[in-house]
Design a protein around this motif. Structure first.
Motif, PDB file in Angstrom:
ATOM      1  N   MET A   8      23.519  60.513  54.090  1.00  0.00           N
ATOM      2  CA  MET A   8      22.534  60.031  55.059  1.00  0.00           C
ATOM      3  C   MET A   8      22.018  58.650  54.669  1.00  0.00           C
ATOM      4  SD  MET A   8      20.589  63.691  55.573  1.00  0.00           S
ATOM      5  CE  MET A   8      19.098  63.010  56.254  1.00  0.00           C
ATOM      6  N   ALA A   9      21.704  58.465  53.404  1.00  0.00           N
ATOM      7  CA  ALA A   9      21.210  57.170  52.920  1.00  0.00           C
ATOM      8  C   ALA A   9      22.264  56.084  53.104  1.00  0.00           C
ATOM      9  CB  ALA A   9      20.796  57.276  51.455  1.00  0.00           C
ATOM     10  N   LEU A  10      23.526  56.423  52.872  1.00  0.00           N
ATOM     11  CA  LEU A  10      24.605  55.449  53.051  1.00  0.00           C
ATOM     12  C   LEU A  10      24.785  55.064  54.518  1.00  0.00           C
ATOM     13  CD1 LEU A  10      27.225  56.818  50.512  1.00  0.00           C
ATOM     14  CD2 LEU A  10      26.005  54.635  50.379  1.00  0.00           C
ATOM     15  N   LEU A  11      24.635  56.018  55.424  1.00  0.00           N
ATOM     16  CA  LEU A  11      24.727  55.708  56.853  1.00  0.00           C
ATOM     17  C   LEU A  11      23.602  54.776  57.284  1.00  0.00           C
ATOM     18  CD1 LEU A  11      25.747  59.152  58.351  1.00  0.00           C
ATOM     19  CD2 LEU A  11      27.099  57.043  58.323  1.00  0.00           C
ATOM     20  N   ILE A  12      22.393  55.065  56.826  1.00  0.00           N
ATOM     21  CA  ILE A  12      21.249  54.202  57.157  1.00  0.00           C
ATOM     22  C   ILE A  12      21.468  52.809  56.587  1.00  0.00           C
ATOM     23  CG2 ILE A  12      18.786  53.827  56.737  1.00  0.00           C
ATOM     24  CD1 ILE A  12      18.544  56.962  56.793  1.00  0.00           C
ATOM     25  N   SER A  13      21.918  52.742  55.342  1.00  0.00           N
ATOM     26  CA  SER A  13      22.153  51.454  54.686  1.00  0.00           C
ATOM     27  C   SER A  13      23.250  50.665  55.393  1.00  0.00           C
ATOM     28  CB  SER A  13      22.527  51.691  53.223  1.00  0.00           C
ATOM     29  OG  SER A  13      22.863  50.493  52.593  1.00  0.00           O
ATOM     30  N   SER A  14      24.325  51.340  55.767  1.00  0.00           N
ATOM     31  CA  SER A  14      25.432  50.666  56.461  1.00  0.00           C
ATOM     32  C   SER A  14      24.994  50.125  57.812  1.00  0.00           C
ATOM     33  CB  SER A  14      26.609  51.624  56.641  1.00  0.00           C
ATOM     34  OG  SER A  14      27.151  51.958  55.395  1.00  0.00           O
ATOM     35  N   PHE A  15      24.238  50.919  58.560  1.00  0.00           N
ATOM     36  CA  PHE A  15      23.729  50.461  59.854  1.00  0.00           C
ATOM     37  C   PHE A  15      22.845  49.230  59.648  1.00  0.00           C
ATOM     38  CE2 PHE A  15      20.582  50.347  63.244  1.00  0.00           C
ATOM     39  CZ  PHE A  15      21.354  50.506  64.384  1.00  0.00           C
ATOM     40  N   SER A  16      21.935  49.301  58.699  1.00  0.00           N
ATOM     41  CA  SER A  16      20.992  48.202  58.436  1.00  0.00           C
ATOM     42  C   SER A  16      21.692  46.935  57.969  1.00  0.00           C
ATOM     43  CB  SER A  16      19.964  48.634  57.402  1.00  0.00           C
ATOM     44  OG  SER A  16      19.194  49.703  57.893  1.00  0.00           O
ATOM     45  N   LYS A  17      22.796  47.094  57.287  1.00  0.00           N
ATOM     46  CA  LYS A  17      23.578  45.951  56.796  1.00  0.00           C
ATOM     47  C   LYS A  17      24.059  45.062  57.945  1.00  0.00           C
ATOM     48  CE  LYS A  17      27.892  45.240  54.206  1.00  0.00           C
ATOM     49  NZ  LYS A  17      28.943  45.960  53.464  1.00  0.00           N
ATOM     50  N   TYR A  18      24.348  45.664  59.092  1.00  0.00           N
ATOM     51  CA  TYR A  18      24.886  44.916  60.232  1.00  0.00           C
ATOM     52  C   TYR A  18      23.851  44.641  61.318  1.00  0.00           C
ATOM     53  CZ  TYR A  18      29.280  45.820  57.959  1.00  0.00           C
ATOM     54  OH  TYR A  18      30.294  45.847  57.030  1.00  0.00           O
ATOM     55  N   ALA A  25      16.463  44.185  64.274  1.00  0.00           N
ATOM     56  CA  ALA A  25      16.945  44.890  63.086  1.00  0.00           C
ATOM     57  C   ALA A  25      17.111  46.392  63.325  1.00  0.00           C
ATOM     58  CB  ALA A  25      15.994  44.654  61.921  1.00  0.00           C
ATOM     59  N   LEU A  26      16.724  46.870  64.496  1.00  0.00           N
ATOM     60  CA  LEU A  26      16.833  48.300  64.797  1.00  0.00           C
ATOM     61  C   LEU A  26      18.023  48.627  65.697  1.00  0.00           C
ATOM     62  CD1 LEU A  26      13.065  49.121  65.392  1.00  0.00           C
ATOM     63  CD2 LEU A  26      14.415  49.429  63.298  1.00  0.00           C
ATOM     64  N   THR A  27      18.775  47.595  66.093  1.00  0.00           N
ATOM     65  CA  THR A  27      19.914  47.816  66.982  1.00  0.00           C
ATOM     66  C   THR A  27      21.090  46.942  66.570  1.00  0.00           C
ATOM     67  OG1 THR A  27      19.226  46.103  68.551  1.00  0.00           O
ATOM     68  CG2 THR A  27      18.428  48.363  68.959  1.00  0.00           C
ATOM     69  N   PHE A  71      20.306  53.345  66.310  1.00  0.00           N
ATOM     70  CA  PHE A  71      20.806  54.211  65.240  1.00  0.00           C
ATOM     71  C   PHE A  71      21.241  55.577  65.777  1.00  0.00           C
ATOM     72  CE2 PHE A  71      20.552  57.128  61.638  1.00  0.00           C
ATOM     73  CZ  PHE A  71      21.384  56.460  60.747  1.00  0.00           C
ATOM     74  N   SER A  72      20.540  56.096  66.757  1.00  0.00           N
ATOM     75  CA  SER A  72      20.907  57.385  67.339  1.00  0.00           C
ATOM     76  C   SER A  72      22.279  57.307  68.001  1.00  0.00           C
ATOM     77  CB  SER A  72      19.839  57.803  68.354  1.00  0.00           C
ATOM     78  OG  SER A  72      20.161  59.032  68.931  1.00  0.00           O
ATOM     79  N   GLU A  73      22.528  56.238  68.735  1.00  0.00           N
ATOM     80  CA  GLU A  73      23.828  56.051  69.388  1.00  0.00           C
ATOM     81  C   GLU A  73      24.931  55.859  68.341  1.00  0.00           C
ATOM     82  OE1 GLU A  73      22.193  54.045  73.529  1.00  0.00           O
ATOM     83  OE2 GLU A  73      22.345  52.797  71.729  1.00  0.00           O
ATOM     84  N   PHE A  74      24.640  55.098  67.301  1.00  0.00           N
ATOM     85  CA  PHE A  74      25.568  54.908  66.191  1.00  0.00           C
ATOM     86  C   PHE A  74      25.855  56.245  65.512  1.00  0.00           C
ATOM     87  CE2 PHE A  74      25.624  54.380  61.497  1.00  0.00           C
ATOM     88  CZ  PHE A  74      26.851  53.754  61.350  1.00  0.00           C
ATOM     89  N   GLY A  75      24.810  57.038  65.304  1.00  0.00           N
ATOM     90  CA  GLY A  75      24.956  58.332  64.646  1.00  0.00           C
ATOM     91  C   GLY A  75      25.881  59.264  65.403  1.00  0.00           C
ATOM     92  N   ARG A  76      25.809  59.245  66.736  1.00  0.00           N
ATOM     93  CA  ARG A  76      26.701  60.074  67.541  1.00  0.00           C
ATOM     94  C   ARG A  76      28.161  59.679  67.310  1.00  0.00           C
ATOM     95  NH1 ARG A  76      22.230  60.369  70.883  1.00  0.00           N
ATOM     96  NH2 ARG A  76      22.549  58.466  72.045  1.00  0.00           N
TER      97      ARG A  76
END
Length: 93
Positions: A8-18, A25-27, A71-76
């Motif tokens: 979960m932390a890696l997914l959040i970090s990867s999303f935030s990286k881009y 910064a939220l999309t 992030f929700s759309e990315f998570g799907r």
């Protein structure tokens, strides 16, 4: 942290990286999503360099049609790809 918490932390970090390079910064913008796909998922997707494929992926992910991927759309997307990988590796469909 457990393996799941680490994932979960890696997914959040990867999303935030881009996210946020183009402003919010939220999309993810289309360009940010393309960078993420090319750098993080190229082996799975293979066509991250194909503009039409990126356009289609972006359109499919942007459920609320606000011209960005949150992030929700990315998570799907990540979940769907994970399910497909699980089915492939276990032989279940």
């Amino acid at each position: 942290m457990s393996d799941v918490q680490t994932a979960m932390a890696l997914l959040i970090s990867s999303f935030s990286k881009y996210a946020g390079k183009d402003g919010n910064a939220l999309t993810l913008s289309k360009a940010e999503l393309k960078d993420l796909l090319q750098n993080e998922l190229a082996e799975l997707l293979g066509k991250a360099n194909d503009k039409a494929a990126v356009d289609r992926i972006f359109s499919d992910l942007d459920v609320n049609k606000d011209n960005s991927v949150d992030f929700s759309e990315f998570g799907r997307m990540v979940f769907c790809l994970t399910v497909l990988c699980h089915e492939h590796f276990t032989g279940k469909k």
